[in-house]
Design a protein around this motif. Sequence first.
Motif, short mmCIF file in Angstrom:
data_model
loop_
_atom_site.label_atom_id
_atom_site.label_comp_id
_atom_site.label_asym_id
_atom_site.label_seq_id
_atom_site.Cartn_x
_atom_site.Cartn_y
_atom_site.Cartn_z
N ASN A 1 0.78 -1.24 0.00
CA ASN A 1 0.00 0.00 0.00
C ASN A 1 0.81 1.29 0.00
N TYR A 2 2.11 1.21 -0.18
CA TYR A 2 2.88 2.45 -0.27
C TYR A 2 2.49 3.19 -1.54
N HIS A 3 2.47 2.48 -2.65
CA HIS A 3 1.90 2.99 -3.91
C HIS A 3 0.72 2.07 -4.24
N ASP A 4 -0.47 2.64 -4.32
CA ASP A 4 -1.65 1.82 -4.60
C ASP A 4 -2.21 2.13 -5.99
N LYS A 5 -3.31 1.48 -6.33
CA LYS A 5 -3.91 1.67 -7.66
C LYS A 5 -4.30 3.13 -7.89
N VAL A 6 -4.79 3.81 -6.87
CA VAL A 6 -5.19 5.21 -7.01
C VAL A 6 -3.97 6.05 -7.38
N TYR A 7 -2.85 5.81 -6.72
CA TYR A 7 -1.61 6.52 -7.01
C TYR A 7 -1.20 6.33 -8.46
N PHE A 8 -1.17 5.09 -8.91
CA PHE A 8 -0.74 4.82 -10.29
C PHE A 8 -1.75 5.33 -11.31
N LYS A 9 -3.04 5.22 -11.02
CA LYS A 9 -4.06 5.73 -11.96
C LYS A 9 -3.93 7.25 -12.12
N LYS A 10 -3.74 7.94 -11.01
CA LYS A 10 -3.55 9.40 -11.07
C LYS A 10 -2.30 9.73 -11.88
#
Length: 177
Positions: A26-35
């Motif tokens: 959860n350090y980098h999650d799907k929301v982070y990568f999608k943004k």
Amino acid sequence: MGIIETLSTKHLDACISISNDLFGGNYHDKVYFKKTFQQKQGVVLMLETQVVGFLIFKATSPEFSIKTYGLELNESVGHIDAICVASSFQRKGYGSHLMQKAISILGRDYSSIYTLAWEYKGIINLEKILDKYEFNKVNHLGFNWKKECENNAFNCPFKKNICICSGIVYKLNLNKN
């Protein structure tokens, strides 16, 4: 040395897997990568069809410089948010390839590039590559991830009962003529 591609949804699972391995869940999650891919702020390094690393970059404006770097800046700067290579591909030049790409991309618009590294038991995670590209330490943030780490916002692979990693700010000055 592999092919650089723009980060897209097809790379999500591989990037999350690499991040989880290096930084904990959860350090980098799907929301982070999608943004990141919506804002066109990321690239991946591919070997044939396999993602072996990724680079996330952006700009940091002066109003966010105190929060991000603990420094008051008077201009926007390039920022390397993440430069990651899968464990099994490290020490083979892939990180350098991504760093060269970061400098190339950010160097078009900014006179300096900043990034954050973490220090654990006297070892700075990105120290060798940052030294290689002549980044300089410009600030020590202390335990800037402490609150998120101790509240389990992500699963730090180094955390014991308390947060033990401190943040170091690095800067690369670019020659702009």
